[in-house]
Design an enzyme around this catalytic site. Sequence first.
Site, mmCIF file in Angstrom:
data_model
loop_
_atom_site.group_PDB
_atom_site.id
_atom_site.type_symbol
_atom_site.label_atom_id
_atom_site.label_comp_id
_atom_site.label_asym_id
_atom_site.label_seq_id
_atom_site.Cartn_x
_atom_site.Cartn_y
_atom_site.Cartn_z
ATOM 1 N N LYS A 132 -31.344 9.058 -0.748
ATOM 2 C CA LYS A 132 -32.279 9.270 0.367
ATOM 3 C C LYS A 132 -33.328 10.342 0.081
ATOM 4 C CE LYS A 132 -28.660 9.687 3.369
ATOM 5 N NZ LYS A 132 -27.587 8.872 2.903
ATOM 6 N N ASP B 261 -27.981 14.772 7.439
ATOM 7 C CA ASP B 261 -27.980 13.413 6.915
ATOM 8 C C ASP B 261 -28.602 12.436 7.926
ATOM 9 O OD1 ASP B 261 -26.975 11.706 4.755
ATOM 10 O OD2 ASP B 261 -25.800 10.812 6.387
ATOM 11 N N ALA C 106 -26.268 1.834 5.065
ATOM 12 C CA ALA C 106 -25.703 1.172 3.871
ATOM 13 C C ALA C 106 -26.262 -0.246 3.715
ATOM 14 C CB ALA C 106 -24.186 1.185 3.922
ATOM 15 N N THR D 197 -27.543 7.409 -7.613
ATOM 16 C CA THR D 197 -27.102 8.802 -7.565
ATOM 17 C C THR D 197 -27.539 9.424 -6.230
ATOM 18 O OG1 THR D 197 -29.138 9.835 -8.350
ATOM 19 C CG2 THR D 197 -27.684 8.927 -10.026
ATOM 20 N N GLU E 274 -19.348 14.273 3.025
ATOM 21 C CA GLU E 274 -19.788 14.829 1.746
ATOM 22 C C GLU E 274 -18.748 15.880 1.350
ATOM 23 O OE1 GLU E 274 -22.924 14.310 0.199
ATOM 24 O OE2 GLU E 274 -23.385 12.748 1.648
ATOM 25 N N LEU F 104 -26.512 -2.686 5.833
ATOM 26 C CA LEU F 104 -27.094 -3.363 7.009
ATOM 27 C C LEU F 104 -28.596 -3.549 6.818
ATOM 28 C CD1 LEU F 104 -25.363 -1.406 9.935
ATOM 29 C CD2 LEU F 104 -24.764 -3.663 9.032
ATOM 30 N N GLU G 12 -33.320 0.017 1.137
ATOM 31 C CA GLU G 12 -32.598 -0.445 2.324
ATOM 32 C C GLU G 12 -31.349 0.380 2.604
ATOM 33 O OE1 GLU G 12 -32.019 -1.579 5.327
ATOM 34 O OE2 GLU G 12 -33.058 -3.435 4.819
ATOM 35 N N LYS H 268 -32.185 10.087 7.954
ATOM 36 C CA LYS H 268 -32.225 8.646 8.223
ATOM 37 C C LYS H 268 -33.241 8.306 9.313
ATOM 38 C CE LYS H 268 -27.536 7.774 6.655
ATOM 39 N NZ LYS H 268 -26.135 7.801 7.031
#
Length: 813
Positions: free
Chosen positions: A577, A676, A609, A553, A665, A611, A604, A680
Amino acid sequence: MKVLKFGGSSVASPENIIKIKDIISRYDDRTIIVVSAFGGVTDDLIAAGKLAENQDDSYKKILEKIEIRHLAAIKALLPIEEQSKVLSSVKKELNVLETLLDGAFSIGELTHKLSDKIVSYGELLSSFIISEYLISQGINCAYKDSRDLIITTNRNDRITVNTEKTTANCRAYFGDSTHEVIVCPGFISKSENGDATTLGRGGSDYTAALYAAAIDAEILEIWTDVSGMYTANPKMVKQAKPIAHISYEEAMELSHFGAKVLYPPTIQPVLSKGISIRIKNTFLPEAEGTLITKSKNEKGKTVRGISHISNMALLSLEGPGMVGIPGISKQFFEVLSQANISVVLITQASSEHSICIGISADDVSKAVAIVNEAFAFQIERGRIKPVIPETNLAIVALVGDNMKNHQGLSGKMFSTLGRNNVNIRVIAQGASEKNISCVIEGKDVKKALNALHEEFFEENIKQLNLFVMGVGNVGAKFLNQVRQQKKYLKENLKLNIRVIGISNSRTMVFNENGISLKNWETELANGEQANKSTFFDTVNTFNYRNSIFVDNTASNEIASTYDMYLGNSISVVTCNKIACSSEYENYNHLKELARTYNAPFLFETNVGAGLPIIDTLKHLIVSGDKIQKIQAVLSGSLNFVFNNFNDTTTLHDIVKQAQEEGYTEPDPKIDLSGIDVMRKILILARESGYRLEISDIMNESFLPKESLNADNNEDFFTSLKKHEADFQKMYNEAATKGAKLKYVAQFEDGKASVGLQQIPKGHDFYNLEGSDNIVLFYTERYPDQPMIIKGAGAGADVTASGIFADIIRIGNF
Ligand code: ADP
Ligand code: ASP
Ligand code: MG
C-alpha cells in the site's frame, strides 16, 4: 536431377556429415550436392585475413585451428587406409592458404582478389573431404570444383554471374557426367580472367540455384539447421512455426529483409525456370519443411512472415537545395551504388526536403564520407546539410502476397508496436505491397518481433512475463496459484504466463525460458545475491513485451522503484500500500507514467485483499457515475478484535491473541491506531478522483495517548491493561444500546475520517463476521441503496488471488 545444398551447420562436424550421407542414400535420382564450408570456417578465414592485413601474427593461431579441424574430420570420416592420400592433399592446400596469409601479413595489405582467394578455402576443403568420404562409403561420387563452372564478371568490384557461360559450362559438365552424386563447393566462382571470386556471404544457396537452373533440375533442396522458412526467425521468436508453402516473391521479400535461411539472389535463377525450392532440416529430415513455388494466391493468408535486420543505420540527406532540383536523388543513389553499398529501404518526404535510406551499419562511415564528398559543393553553400547518420537501428518487415488486398494491416502493425512502446523511426511500404517495413531501435527488435508475431500468427495467445518480488506468505501462495491455473489460462483465456524472475530479500533468480513453478524455491535459494537495482536492470534489459513487475512485499524501498518500471513500459501489480498512500504527488506521478508508457499500474489488493473494490470503483467512474459517500469496514485485524472483545474478556488479551494468531502486524499498534485503515480510505478517495493526503484524514483514536505513544510492544500492552476500564466503558455504552463496536472508515463531501463507531442492529455493518471487510458505495446512481461489496478482506490466499486477478486484467487489456 536434383540439387541439394547443405549449409555450414549441416557440415559442421563429422557426425553431421554422416547424417548427410544417410539423407543422400535415400535418393534414387542423380544428385548434385553443393556444400558450404564447415560452420564457422568462413568467419575464421575472414578474421585471419584481417589480422594478417593488420600485421598481427595471431592469424597463425586461427590457421592452426582450421587445420586441426579439417584433419580431425578426415580422421573421423575415412578408413585408415584411405586417410593418408586425403590428408596430404588437404595439407598441401593448407600450405598454399598459409602462403597467401603470410603474403598479406608481410605487405600489410589484403586486396579484394586476395581476400576472395583466402575465403574460398573453406568450401574447397569441405567439399573435397565430403566427396572423399562419400566415395569411401561406396557411393558413385565425383568431385567438381565450382570455379570451373561458375564464371563471374567484375564491374567496380561488384561480382555478377555470367549466366550464359555458367549455364553452358554446367550443361556440358553435368550432361556428360555419369556419376550418381557430384559434390561441388558452394560460394566460390572464378572471374573471366581466372581469378578466384565469391558469391557473397551465404552464397552457397546461390551456387545451388545456378546449377539447378542450368540443368533444369527437378527440385532445389536447401538443407539447413531449421525445419524450413519460419513465420519469424526461430532464434528470436520461440513461437515461430515453419511455413508449409510460400511463393517465390514472399520468400524473396522475407530473405531480403533478413531471413538468412535463404540468400536473396537464390530465388531468381529458379523462379525463371519454375523450379521449386524445398527447405529441409538436416537434423530432422522427416520434417516437411517449406516448399517455395509460384504464387497460389491462397485465400485468407495475408501476412506470411515477419523478417528483421539488426545492425541497421539510417542516412538522411536534407536541405533547401533538394527541392525542385532534379537529379539530387539520382546522384545520391549513384554514389552509394558505385561504392557497392546496398540500400535496404528508402523513404522520401513528399515535401522533397529530405531522402532517408536504410543501410547496413557496417557501411555507415564509408557512406557518410562519400556522400559528403559528392555533395561538397552544395554543402559548402548551405544548399544541402552534411548527411546525418543514425545507428543502432533495426528493420522489421511484414511480408505477404495478399497484403495488398487487406486494409488495416499497417494500422494493426503500428498499433501493436505502439502498445508495446516500440518507437518507430521510419515507415516504408514496398511498391509491390508485398511488405510493410519500419525502422525501430535495435534494442527493441526482439520485443517487436514477438509482439507482432503474437498479433498476426498466434491465435491471440498472449504471453505475460512476470517478475515477482517477495515470496513470503502472499508471494508463495501466488506462485502456487499460477502453477495450478497455467494450463487453464492458456487453453481458455489464451494467456501464457511465464515467471521469468523471482526475488526475496536474500537472493534472486532469472530464467528466460520461465522458472519452474515446481522448483522455484530451490532455484531461488541457489540464485545470486538479491539487489533491487540489478533486478530492475535485468527486467529492463530483457525488454520483453507484456512484462509485469509483481510486488508482494510491504517494503518502502521496493515501492520506490515503481517509477523505473512504469517509465520503461513495465506494468506494476502490487499488494503493497505504500506507494498509493504516499504523497499525492507520487501517487499521481505513477498513474501518469502508467498512462504515458502504456503500462498498467494495478493495486486491487491494497484495499480488501481479493475483493474487487478498486476495480468496481473504476468502472463506476469511467461509466460516468460520481461517488457521493463511501462507508467501509476495512480492517480484518480490528474486526477480529471487536468481534471478540466483550465484558467477559479484556482488550489486552484479545489484542494479544490477534497478534499471536497473525491477524495483526508484528507491531499491533499499526492496526489499532488506525493507520492501515487511513491508508485504505485514502486510496479509495483518490481513486474516486479526490486529491487527498494522509494528513487530511481525521482519526479520533479510541486508544489513550499513552498507548499511542508507546515505544515498544511491551509498553503498548501494559498501557492496554492499565486502561481496560475505559475500553469496558466503550463496550458497555454500545452494548446497552444493542449496538456493536466497529472500526469504520468514511468518505463524504471530499472529507475522510476513520474511527470506532457504535453500529446499531439492522445496519449493514452489524453482522460482519471474522476478518470480513465491507464497503458501501453511495453514488449518483446508487444514492439510497448503496452498492455493497463484502467478503474476506484479509489472508494470504485471497490476497494472492487478488494479485492474480490484476495480472489477468493486464492480459485482457
Ligand atoms: P546454413 O548454414 O544452412 O546456410 P544459415 O545460418 O545461413 O544456414 O540459415 C539458417 C538460419 O537462418 C536459421 O538457423 C535461423 O537462425 C535463421 N533465420 C532467420 N530468419 C529465419 C526464418 N524466417 N526462418 C528460418 N530461419 C531463419
Ligand atoms: N561459407 C559461406 C558463408 O559462410 C557461404 C555459405 O555458407 O553459404 O557465408
Ligand atoms: Mg545460409
